[in-house]
Design a protein around this motif. Sequence first.
Motif: not given
Length: 378
Positions: A4-17, A26-30, A82-86, A103-108
């Motif tokens: 798995r790639p290492a993670a940083g703190n510069r993020a791209v948000l993805v929202q599907v309608d 929803r975008l403002a919340e995430v 969103h919740d995505i599968t493994a 989304r679940s991993a972010l909230i956790l």
Amino acid sequence: MFERPAAGNRAVLVQVDFGQGSIEERLAEVALLASSAGASVVAVVQGRRQAPDPAFYVGKGKADEVGLAAQVNGADLIIFNHDITAAQQRNLERKLNCRVVDRSALILDIFALRAKSHEGKLQVELAQLQHLSTRLVRGWTHLERQKGGIGLRGPGEKQLETDRRLLGERVKMLKGRLAALERQRAVRRRARERRDVLSVSLVGYTNAGKSTLFNALTKAGAYAADQLFATLDTTSRRLFLGDAGNIVLSDTVGFIRDLPHALVAAFHATLEETVSADLLLHVVDSSSADREGQIAAVNGVLEEIGAGMLPQIQVWNKIDAGMASAEVQLDACGNISRVLLSARSGEGLGLLRQVLADVAHKHKASLAAISESREESY
């Protein structure tokens, strides 16, 4: 082999309608969730679909667009609202060479940052391990291969099996500790019930102002901040209401749309305080454009934990942010349905105290009637 790639703190948000509406909210919340976790949002990618793509959730073309946005903005983290599968997570990370978080991993992750008490840390760890258990098979497929050759043959247990066994043992231990804490909480709850004290729980969407209202009523000094999930641990205080006597007021963890089921299960002991309450004060952010959606989300979680049928009074907070004035509103049957106030300025707090005093009087009268009926039956 897939590392798995290492993670940083510069993020791209993805929202599907998918046609669910309230996309801007929803975008403002995430975005607020991401900032609460310490991420810096550098780009947002949106799209419309009828259903998730089995391989990349957003489709191959949109995944390329997400990768380009990450490359242009120097992002090293992709956050899906969103919740995505493994399998989708693995495929996206291979394709984009970026850490992908749903989304679940972010909230956790936010819960892990916020947990302060011993019980809160145990609950968060349990939820994280239960979420991780679904990711072992496809996120770390290279661990499943046994090495061959002289001197390289293992004892027979694959690394993945070892991880799964150790994880299962840790989950069992955490559940045991939380069960012990739940029994202690139940003992304290039964002691309150023997004293016939009205129990009131504050519930509501995260950042609706529950802790601010709790502090304004009880002077408890509980931590309150303009951020998501500022409060994780249940705090209970006595509240004196004049001739109505004392009640017990509890501040609980805030709810959110699409709350991960692992969190609901892990926080069972904390949420038990809500299920056993005599009355729920449902705190609503009256200044939010999506307040009806937030009310529905909270009621959905209440149904899930078995508290959907409890008596409930809505408290519309933050009226100082709009043009509303403090008042008590009644439903068609003449029952109190809503109290408008501002916990920050104090406007309308007297009305809420009077409402609680009236409920406490009725509670005592009801208990007295039951006691009298029992004595007559003897």
